[in-house]
Scaffold this motif. Structure first.
Motif, PDB file in Angstrom:
ATOM      1  N   GLY A 143      -5.318 -10.891   1.918  1.00  0.00           N
ATOM      2  CA  GLY A 143      -5.197  -9.542   1.354  1.00  0.00           C
ATOM      3  C   GLY A 143      -4.311  -8.729   2.258  1.00  0.00           C
ATOM      4  N   MET A 144      -4.165  -7.462   1.931  1.00  0.00           N
ATOM      5  CA  MET A 144      -3.372  -6.543   2.750  1.00  0.00           C
ATOM      6  C   MET A 144      -4.170  -5.253   2.944  1.00  0.00           C
ATOM      7  SD  MET A 144      -0.561  -8.219   3.304  1.00  0.00           S
ATOM      8  CE  MET A 144       0.536  -7.006   4.023  1.00  0.00           C
ATOM      9  N   GLY A 145      -3.954  -4.617   4.080  1.00  0.00           N
ATOM     10  CA  GLY A 145      -4.528  -3.289   4.312  1.00  0.00           C
ATOM     11  C   GLY A 145      -6.042  -3.297   4.167  1.00  0.00           C
ATOM     12  N   THR A 146      -6.537  -2.346   3.409  1.00  0.00           N
ATOM     13  CA  THR A 146      -7.979  -2.221   3.202  1.00  0.00           C
ATOM     14  C   THR A 146      -8.564  -3.492   2.592  1.00  0.00           C
ATOM     15  OG1 THR A 146      -7.868   0.180   2.996  1.00  0.00           O
ATOM     16  CG2 THR A 146      -9.694  -0.915   1.876  1.00  0.00           C
ATOM     17  N   SER A 147      -7.819  -4.099   1.690  1.00  0.00           N
ATOM     18  CA  SER A 147      -8.346  -5.314   1.050  1.00  0.00           C
ATOM     19  C   SER A 147      -8.437  -6.466   2.049  1.00  0.00           C
ATOM     20  CB  SER A 147      -7.467  -5.708  -0.143  1.00  0.00           C
ATOM     21  OG  SER A 147      -7.636  -4.768  -1.177  1.00  0.00           O
ATOM     22  N   LEU A 148      -7.546  -6.479   3.031  1.00  0.00           N
ATOM     23  CA  LEU A 148      -7.652  -7.488   4.092  1.00  0.00           C
ATOM     24  C   LEU A 148      -8.921  -7.237   4.916  1.00  0.00           C
ATOM     25  CD1 LEU A 148      -6.471  -9.860   5.720  1.00  0.00           C
ATOM     26  CD2 LEU A 148      -5.152  -8.206   7.038  1.00  0.00           C
ATOM     27  N   SER A 199      -7.491  -7.917  -3.896  1.00  0.00           N
ATOM     28  CA  SER A 199      -6.480  -6.909  -4.229  1.00  0.00           C
ATOM     29  C   SER A 199      -7.032  -6.000  -5.313  1.00  0.00           C
ATOM     30  CB  SER A 199      -5.201  -7.592  -4.730  1.00  0.00           C
ATOM     31  OG  SER A 199      -4.257  -6.628  -5.130  1.00  0.00           O
ATOM     32  N   GLN A 200      -7.225  -4.716  -4.975  1.00  0.00           N
ATOM     33  CA  GLN A 200      -7.792  -3.832  -5.999  1.00  0.00           C
ATOM     34  C   GLN A 200      -6.833  -3.683  -7.176  1.00  0.00           C
ATOM     35  OE1 GLN A 200      -7.404  -0.576  -7.277  1.00  0.00           O
ATOM     36  NE2 GLN A 200      -5.464  -0.125  -6.232  1.00  0.00           N
ATOM     37  N   SER A 201      -5.539  -3.588  -6.887  1.00  0.00           N
ATOM     38  CA  SER A 201      -4.555  -3.375  -7.959  1.00  0.00           C
ATOM     39  C   SER A 201      -4.236  -4.669  -8.696  1.00  0.00           C
ATOM     40  CB  SER A 201      -3.265  -2.823  -7.366  1.00  0.00           C
ATOM     41  OG  SER A 201      -2.680  -3.775  -6.480  1.00  0.00           O
ATOM     42  N   ALA A 241     -10.137   2.990  11.433  1.00  0.00           N
ATOM     43  CA  ALA A 241      -8.884   3.404  12.080  1.00  0.00           C
ATOM     44  C   ALA A 241      -7.778   3.569  11.041  1.00  0.00           C
ATOM     45  CB  ALA A 241      -8.487   2.374  13.136  1.00  0.00           C
ATOM     46  N   LEU A 242      -7.732   2.651  10.069  1.00  0.00           N
ATOM     47  CA  LEU A 242      -6.702   2.762   9.021  1.00  0.00           C
ATOM     48  C   LEU A 242      -6.887   4.053   8.224  1.00  0.00           C
ATOM     49  CD1 LEU A 242      -4.352   1.587   7.354  1.00  0.00           C
ATOM     50  CD2 LEU A 242      -6.024   0.312   6.025  1.00  0.00           C
ATOM     51  N   LYS A 243      -8.125   4.351   7.858  1.00  0.00           N
ATOM     52  CA  LYS A 243      -8.372   5.596   7.108  1.00  0.00           C
ATOM     53  C   LYS A 243      -7.935   6.800   7.937  1.00  0.00           C
ATOM     54  CE  LYS A 243      -8.758   4.404   3.846  1.00  0.00           C
ATOM     55  NZ  LYS A 243      -8.780   3.050   3.464  1.00  0.00           N
ATOM     56  N   MET A 244      -8.269   6.789   9.223  1.00  0.00           N
ATOM     57  CA  MET A 244      -7.909   7.925  10.085  1.00  0.00           C
ATOM     58  C   MET A 244      -6.386   8.081  10.140  1.00  0.00           C
ATOM     59  SD  MET A 244      -9.140  10.413  11.833  1.00  0.00           S
ATOM     60  CE  MET A 244     -10.853  10.141  12.279  1.00  0.00           C
ATOM     61  N   ALA A 302       2.421   4.641  -0.779  1.00  0.00           N
ATOM     62  CA  ALA A 302       2.290   4.498  -2.230  1.00  0.00           C
ATOM     63  C   ALA A 302       1.044   3.661  -2.481  1.00  0.00           C
ATOM     64  CB  ALA A 302       3.510   3.812  -2.816  1.00  0.00           C
ATOM     65  N   LYS A 303       0.426   3.884  -3.599  1.00  0.00           N
ATOM     66  CA  LYS A 303      -0.862   3.223  -3.848  1.00  0.00           C
ATOM     67  C   LYS A 303      -0.721   1.704  -3.955  1.00  0.00           C
ATOM     68  CE  LYS A 303      -5.252   3.135  -5.018  1.00  0.00           C
ATOM     69  NZ  LYS A 303      -6.203   3.297  -3.898  1.00  0.00           N
ATOM     70  N   THR A 304       0.275   1.263  -4.677  1.00  0.00           N
ATOM     71  CA  THR A 304       0.411  -0.176  -4.893  1.00  0.00           C
ATOM     72  C   THR A 304       1.762  -0.609  -4.343  1.00  0.00           C
ATOM     73  OG1 THR A 304      -0.925   0.037  -6.874  1.00  0.00           O
ATOM     74  CG2 THR A 304       0.296  -2.003  -6.619  1.00  0.00           C
TER      75      THR A 304
HETATM   76  C1  AGP Z   1      -5.433   1.571   2.180  1.00  0.00           C
HETATM   77  O1  AGP Z   1      -6.091   2.751   2.035  1.00  0.00           O
HETATM   78  C2  AGP Z   1      -4.356   1.303   1.194  1.00  0.00           C
HETATM   79  N1  AGP Z   1      -4.637   1.711  -0.101  1.00  0.00           N
HETATM   80  C3  AGP Z   1      -3.741  -0.098   1.352  1.00  0.00           C
HETATM   81  O2  AGP Z   1      -3.932  -0.598   2.627  1.00  0.00           O
HETATM   82  C4  AGP Z   1      -4.196  -1.145   0.309  1.00  0.00           C
HETATM   83  O3  AGP Z   1      -5.494  -1.571   0.575  1.00  0.00           O
HETATM   84  C5  AGP Z   1      -3.222  -2.317   0.344  1.00  0.00           C
HETATM   85  O4  AGP Z   1      -1.932  -1.842   0.028  1.00  0.00           O
HETATM   86  C6  AGP Z   1      -3.612  -3.419  -0.607  1.00  0.00           C
HETATM   87  O5  AGP Z   1      -3.662  -2.978  -1.928  1.00  0.00           O
HETATM   88  P1  AGP Z   1      -4.360  -3.823  -3.056  1.00  0.00           P
HETATM   89  O6  AGP Z   1      -5.808  -3.846  -2.763  1.00  0.00           O
HETATM   90  O7  AGP Z   1      -4.037  -3.106  -4.328  1.00  0.00           O
HETATM   91  O8  AGP Z   1      -3.760  -5.194  -2.998  1.00  0.00           O
END
Ligand code: AGP
Length: 616
Positions: free
Chosen positions: A307-312, A355-357, A491-494, A610-612
Motif C-alpha cells: 500500500g501507500m501512505g495511510t494504507s501502507l 487502497s481506499q480509492s 506523524a503522517l497526519k501531523m 491530492a486525495k488519489t
Molecule cells: C493520507 O492521509 C493520504 N490520504 C495518503 O497517504 C493515502 O493513504 C495514499 O495516497 C494511498 O491512497 P489509497 O488508499 O487511495 O491507495
C-alpha cells in the motif's frame, strides 16, 4: 490526481459541472475550468482559472457562459506547467472545435509537441495535455468521428491517461478513454442524461447506476446512453452496476470540515464495515467477495501486504494480524518500492493490497508485478468497482462511505478492521483457529465501534492537549509492535494537516540516533498502551525525560505509573492488544487536527496534496 466531469442531457450543463467540480476539488485544487457546447451551436465556450473553484465561479459570474446542455469540467493538480490560467484545463487545439480534459502524464509529449509544431500547430500552454487536443484535431480533420479520433490519438500517447473530450462537430456527445492507471473513468447513467467522471463522488447526486472503464477502453456518451469500445477498435461490453453509496452521507452536514466529519464518523464506519464482514451471534465470517481467492488462503506459504501512505500503515497493522492470528509469515512493502525491485514471489505468496480509492497508481503497478509473478491477490478497498477490485482475485470491502478529506481517517480504521477479518478468515480456512477463539476475536472487534465512539467523546480534551504543540516545529512519534504503524500514521497526519515536521519511529531505534534531537523544544508523542512491549516504552520515556524532553503519552486508562511519568497523558480504554491500534489512532488524529486548526491550515485540502495519487 485531477478531477474530471462531463455531462450531456436535457438540463443546463454549467451548474452540474460546477457542482461536480466542487465534489471533485479534493482530487486537485490548483486550477479549474469548464467547456460547454453552446445550444446555439458554434465553438465550445471555455472558462478556466488558476486557484480554487471559487475563482472559476467568480470568472463565470463576471462573464456568463452561454446556455448549453453538454460540457466538460476539470480540477487540476499540476504536473506539467505551473498552476496558471493558461495551463488550466480544458485545452483546445489550434482551432477551437475540440476541447479536452485529462488526468495522467503524456510521457512523450515533448516529441509530440515538436512534431505537431513542425506541422504548424501553435501551443498556448506548457501542459502535456494540449498535445492531446492537437492530435484529436488532426484526426477529426482527417475525417474521423470523435470516438475514432480518440482511439487514434490514444495510440500515439505514451504513459497512463484518463481523457474526456468534446467537439462542436458532434453536439451532445462526449468521449472518454482510459489507458493504464492514471485514474478512473466512471460512466453515470441518468434519466435522459449521461455523465462521465474521474470519481463516484461527482456522480452520486445524479445517479447510482455506474460503469467503470477498464484499461484501454473508450466510451461515447450522448443523452440516450453509452457505447463502449476498446483501443484496438472492437466493441466492448460494459454493464452498469448500482452502487449502494448514499449521496446524503457524502455531505459535510454541520461539521466545519469533511475531515472532522470523517473522524467523528469512525464508529459508524467501523460498525458498517464489521457488519458487512461478519456476524457476531453466531460468530461467522461473511467475506463474500473472495471468490477465486479463497482456495489460495489455504495454499499460500506467506503473505505480502502492499500500500501507500495511510494504507501502507494499515497494511503494517495487518502484518501483525496474519502472523499472530493466522500464524502465516507476513511482510509489508511500500508499493512503489516493491514494483521496481524485481521481487521474488510466485503462487506461494498471497499479495494483499490496501487502497481506499482502489486507483493509486503505485498500488496498481505493484499488483501488475504480482500478477505477472503468478501470485494470488486480495485487495482491501473502499471503492466498489475500482481498479484494484478488478485486478485482484478477491476483495474485502470496507464500508466507510465516501472519504472527502484529503487526509485519510475513517478509511484507515476500517481497513484495519477488514484486515483483521481477512486474517481471521485465513486462520479459519487453514484450521489455525478454534471456534471459541474465532468467536472471541469477532466479539472483540465488534466492540470496537463503541470504544472508538467513547474516545471521540473526549475530542475537546484531546484537542486541548494539542496546545503544547502551539509553538513547536518538530515532533517525534514513537511506538513499538502494533503501535509502530500508529506512530507512523500519527506523524503522517501531523505533517500533512499542520505542516509541522513530525517523525514516526520504532521506539527501539530511538537510542540509535533520534535521541540526539531531544531537547526541551522537541516534544515526543509516545504510544504506550498495554501491549506486550509497554515496559520497553516506559524505559524510552524515562530516557527522554532524563534529557529534558517533553512527552505526551498515549496510555491505557488507569496506567498511573505512565500518567505520572509523562508530562501529559491521553488515555485509551483497555482493549485486546491487537485491536489497540483502532483506539490509539483516535487521539493522534485529533491532535493533528487541532494543531492544524490552531495554525489556520486548510484541513480538507492541505497544500500540494491530492486525495488519489494517480501519477508516479
Ligand atoms: C493520507 O492521509 C493520504 N490520504 C495518503 O497517504 C493515502 O493513504 C495514499 O495516497 C494511498 O491512497 P489509497 O488508499 O487511495 O491507495
Amino acid at each position: 490526481m485531477c478531477g474530471i466531469i462531463a455531462y450531456t442531457g436535457s438540463r443546463q450543463a454549467a451548474p452540474i459541472l460546477l457542482a461536480g467540480l466542487r465534489d471533485l476539488e479534493y482530487r486537485g485544487y490548483d486550477s479549474a475550468g469548464v467547456a460547454l457546447l453552446p445550444e446555439s451551436g458554434g465553438e465550445p465556450a471555455v472558462a478556466k482559472r488558476r486557484g480554487k473553484i471559487a475563482e472559476l465561479d467568480a470568472a463565470i459570474g463576471a462573464k456568463p457562459l452561454p446556455p448549453a446542455r453538454t460540457g466538460i469540467g476539470h480540477t487540476r493538480w499540476a504536473t506539467h506547467g505551473a498552476p496558471s490560467d493558461a495551463n488550466a484545463h480544458p485545452h483546445t487545439g489550434s482551432g477551437s472545435e475540440v476541447v479536452v480534459v485529462h488526468n495522467g502524464i503524456v510521457e512523450n509529449y515533448a516529441a509530440l509537441r515538436a512534431e505537431l509544431s513542425e506541422r504548424g500547430h501553435a501551443f498556448e500552454s506548457e501542459t502535456d495535455t494540449e498535445t492531446i487536443a492537437h492530435l484529436l484535431e488532426e484526426a477529426l480533420d482527417s475525417g474521423s468521428d470523435l470516438l475514432a479520433a480518440m482511439r487514434e490519438t490514444c495510440g500515439r500517447l505514451a504513459g497512463s491517461q484518463a481523457i474526456v473530450a468534446l467537439t462542436s462537430r458532434e453536439p451532445g456527445v462526449a468521449v472518454g478513454a482510459r489507458i493504464g492507471h492514471a485514474g478512473a473513468v466512471v460512466v453515470g447513467y441518468g434519466e435522459g442524461e449521461m455523465l462521465l467522471s474521474s470519481d463516484l463522488a461527482a456522480l452520486l447526486p445524479h445517479t447510482r447506476d455506474v460503469a467503470f472503464l477498464a484499461d484501454r477502453q473508450l466510451v461515447r456518451i450522448d443523452e440516450r446512453g453509452a457505447t463502449y469500445a476498446t483501443l484496438d477498435g472492437s466493441a466492448a461490453e460494459v454493464e452498469p452496476r448500482t452502487v449502494s453509496l448514499d449521496p446524503a452521507s457524502a455531505a459535510r452536514g454541520p461539521y466545519e470540515t469533511y475531515m472532522l466529519k470523517e473522524i467523528m464518523e469512525q464508529p459508524a464506519a467501523l460498525a458498517d464495515t464489521i457488519g458487512g464482514l461478519m456476524t457476531v451471534e453466531p460468530a461467522r465470517l461473511t467475506l463474500d467477495d473472495l471468490a477465486e481467492a479463497r482456495p489460495w488462503l489455504e495454499r499460500v506459504e506467506r503473505v505480502l501486504l502492499v500500500g501507500m501512505g495511510t494504507s501502507l500503515h494499515a497494511a503494517m497493522v495487518g502484518r501483525w494480524y496474519f502472523e499472530q492470528i493466522a500464524r502465516l509469515p507476513a511482510d509489508i512493502d511500500n508499493a512503489s518500492e516493491f514494483r521496481y525491485r524485481e521481487p521474488v514471489l510466485g503462487p506461494e505468496t498471497l499479495v494483499v493490497s490496501v487502497s481506499q480509492s482502489g486507483e493509486t497508481v503505485d498500488v496498481l503497478e505493484a499488483m501488475n508485478v504480482a500478477r505477472a509473478s503468478g501470485a494470488p491477490q486480495i485487495t482491501i478497498c473502499n471503492t466498489p468497482g475500482s481498479q484494484t477490485t478488478r485486478v485482484a482475485d478477491g476483495a474485502v470491502h470496507t464500508y466507510a462511505g465516501l472519504e472527502r478529506g484529503v487526509a485519510s481517517s475513517k478509511t484507515f480504521t476500517t481497513s484495519i478492521a477488514a484486515l483483521f477479518a481477512l486474517a481471521l478468515e485465513t486462520a479459519r480456512v487453514r484450521g489455525r483457529i478454534s471456534d471459541d477463539d474465532l468467536a472471541r476475536h469477532v466479539r472483540d472487534l465488534a466492540a470496537m465501534p463503541e470504544i472508538v465512539g467513547r474516545q471521540l467523546e473526549s475530542f475537546d480534551a484531546i484537542a486541548k492537549a494539542a496546545d503544547r504543540f502551539r509553538a513547536t516545529e518538530h515532533i517525534l512519534f514513537l511506538g513499538r509492535g502494533p503501535a509502530l504503524p500508529i506512530a507512523l500514521e500519527g506523524a503522517l497526519k501531523m505533517k500533512e494537516l499542520s505542516y509541522v515536521h513530525a517523525e514516526g519511529y520504532a521506539a527501539g531505534e530511538m537510542k540509535h540516533g533520534p535521541i540526539a534531537l531531544i531537547d526541551p523544544k522537541f516534544p515526543t508523542v509516545a504510544l504506550a498502551g498495554q501491549h506486550a512491549l509497554r515496559s520497553k516504552i516506559v524505559s524510552n520515556i524515562e530516557q527522554i525525560r532524563a534529557r529534558d524532553g517533553e512527552v505526551l503519552a498515549i496510555v491505557t486508562e488507569g496506567d498511573d505509573e505512565l500518567i505520572a511519568l509523562a508530562n501529559e497523558a491521553l488515555t485509551v480504554p483497555p482493549v485486546p492488544a491487537l485491536l489497540e491500534p483502532l483506539a490509539a489512532i483516535v487521539p493522534l488524529q485529533v491532535l493533528a487536527y487541532a494543531t492544524a486548526d490552531a495554525r489556520g491550515r486548510d484541513i480538507d485540502q492541505p497544500r500540494n496534496l491530492a486525495k488519489t495519487v494517480t501519477v508516479e
